[in-house]
Design a protein around this motif. Sequence first.
Motif, PDB file in Angstrom:
ATOM      1  N   GLU A 193       0.835  -1.203   0.000  1.00  0.00           N
ATOM      2  CA  GLU A 193       0.000   0.000   0.000  1.00  0.00           C
ATOM      3  C   GLU A 193       0.872   1.256   0.000  1.00  0.00           C
ATOM      4  OE1 GLU A 193      -3.978   1.587  -0.048  1.00  0.00           O
ATOM      5  OE2 GLU A 193      -3.299  -0.507  -0.128  1.00  0.00           O
ATOM      6  N   LYS A 194       1.923   1.249   0.804  1.00  0.00           N
ATOM      7  CA  LYS A 194       2.798   2.416   0.890  1.00  0.00           C
ATOM      8  C   LYS A 194       3.559   2.637  -0.404  1.00  0.00           C
ATOM      9  CE  LYS A 194       6.360   4.591   3.775  1.00  0.00           C
ATOM     10  NZ  LYS A 194       7.214   4.446   4.985  1.00  0.00           N
ATOM     11  N   GLU A 195       4.077   1.555  -0.997  1.00  0.00           N
ATOM     12  CA  GLU A 195       4.788   1.681  -2.268  1.00  0.00           C
ATOM     13  C   GLU A 195       3.863   2.235  -3.348  1.00  0.00           C
ATOM     14  OE1 GLU A 195       8.022  -1.998  -1.867  1.00  0.00           O
ATOM     15  OE2 GLU A 195       6.019  -2.360  -2.711  1.00  0.00           O
ATOM     16  N   ALA A 196       2.609   1.759  -3.367  1.00  0.00           N
ATOM     17  CA  ALA A 196       1.645   2.221  -4.366  1.00  0.00           C
ATOM     18  C   ALA A 196       1.330   3.695  -4.172  1.00  0.00           C
ATOM     19  CB  ALA A 196       0.372   1.389  -4.277  1.00  0.00           C
ATOM     20  N   VAL A 311      -1.200  -0.605   8.150  1.00  0.00           N
ATOM     21  CA  VAL A 311      -0.772  -1.274   6.912  1.00  0.00           C
ATOM     22  C   VAL A 311       0.367  -0.499   6.256  1.00  0.00           C
ATOM     23  CG1 VAL A 311      -1.498  -1.857   4.561  1.00  0.00           C
ATOM     24  CG2 VAL A 311      -2.961  -2.440   6.494  1.00  0.00           C
ATOM     25  N   LEU A 312       0.243   0.813   6.177  1.00  0.00           N
ATOM     26  CA  LEU A 312       1.305   1.635   5.584  1.00  0.00           C
ATOM     27  C   LEU A 312       2.635   1.433   6.313  1.00  0.00           C
ATOM     28  CD1 LEU A 312      -0.440   5.079   4.896  1.00  0.00           C
ATOM     29  CD2 LEU A 312       0.108   3.293   3.244  1.00  0.00           C
ATOM     30  N   GLU A 313       2.552   1.293   7.601  1.00  0.00           N
ATOM     31  CA  GLU A 313       3.768   1.200   8.410  1.00  0.00           C
ATOM     32  C   GLU A 313       4.383  -0.194   8.395  1.00  0.00           C
ATOM     33  OE1 GLU A 313       6.848   2.552  10.735  1.00  0.00           O
ATOM     34  OE2 GLU A 313       5.221   3.753   9.851  1.00  0.00           O
ATOM     35  N   ASN A 314       3.561  -1.226   8.292  1.00  0.00           N
ATOM     36  CA  ASN A 314       4.062  -2.575   8.546  1.00  0.00           C
ATOM     37  C   ASN A 314       4.052  -3.531   7.361  1.00  0.00           C
ATOM     38  OD1 ASN A 314       4.503  -2.766  11.682  1.00  0.00           O
ATOM     39  ND2 ASN A 314       2.577  -1.629  11.399  1.00  0.00           N
ATOM     40  N   GLU A 315       3.291  -3.230   6.315  1.00  0.00           N
ATOM     41  CA  GLU A 315       3.253  -4.132   5.164  1.00  0.00           C
ATOM     42  C   GLU A 315       4.605  -4.158   4.465  1.00  0.00           C
ATOM     43  OE1 GLU A 315      -0.468  -5.065   2.311  1.00  0.00           O
ATOM     44  OE2 GLU A 315       0.456  -3.109   1.978  1.00  0.00           O
ATOM     45  N   ARG A 316       5.041  -5.337   4.052  1.00  0.00           N
ATOM     46  CA  ARG A 316       6.349  -5.498   3.411  1.00  0.00           C
ATOM     47  C   ARG A 316       6.195  -6.093   2.014  1.00  0.00           C
ATOM     48  NH1 ARG A 316       7.188  -2.434   6.700  1.00  0.00           N
ATOM     49  NH2 ARG A 316       8.581  -2.520   8.505  1.00  0.00           N
TER      50      ARG A 316
END
Length: 324
Positions: A193-196, A311-316
């Motif tokens: 999510e963060k990469e997107a 999710v932004l902080e922890n999704e890998r």
Amino acid sequence: MTDLRKPLASWKGQDRYFGEVLSSLTGIFLSGGCSWNRCRMCGYKNDRDTCAKDELIDHMKGQILWMQENYAPEEYQLGKIFTSGSVFDEKEVPLPVLDAFGEFFAGKPLIAESRSEYITENALARLLKSLDKGQAHPLTVAIGLETTNDSIREKSIDKGNTFADFIKAAETAHNAGVGVKAYLMMKPLFLTEKEALEDMEKSIREVAPYADMISMNLCTIQGRTELEHYWQKGGFRPPYLWSAVKVLREADVPVACDPVGGGFKRGPHNCGTCDKEIVAAINEYSLTADKGVLDDVWEIPCACKKEWEYVLENERSWNMPLTK
């Protein structure tokens, strides 16, 4: 049985076009099919008329005739045409059909979707010849760039072209007096999510100098696609609506967004409680460019916002192999 002389879909709506809100008529036409036919998320590649060229011309002209019989010219101010791939691909849309599109929408501004490689001086001149009757901004080409990051476009989408190809097509269009609309995609395959989110923010900044309009498409799950396969296996989730709101609020230029499937599992969604209100705000912003409506929904006290932040902080990222 599919009626080959009727568009796959058509509807009236409203669109923001060069800063003005216009009533619009959209048609999705069954064509010879996308020549590239490889994008991982695209279900439209399954829609193609496989008959001989003469029959294809007859069928597509029949679809245009159906539009003429069902929509009066005074019902809309702007035309929008889409096919399985590219309006300017002669194999997909034969030249007599391109002429018929111009004659149907003559005197009205038109948005036509195409891959960058088919946007040539000759193709644009051909459509403008029948379309341009002195109206403001007679033609705009809509190009699916998806992202300005060539690696993401190739690995996550399999698009088969580059940002440089887009820039070249945009220059060709502008030199011909034709507008450019860039389609960007939030969260194709394999991105967190963060990469997107970060890729979308960067893509908007980088494409803005070359595009007259920018539209952010939020990735949805279409049937019979590679994306659907990963989603069914638990390997993909469509973007959060919170991500879309954040990008739109912080963009330095107006960005349109139609959150197709918003609030449903196959489309961009949050928790189900706040989705409807956020989708409505995004649609309103796309027409008005008033960020106040986005600011209002940003303050909705919904618990899923903390989930999104987690999710932004922890999704890998997936640990994909670097070699075969």
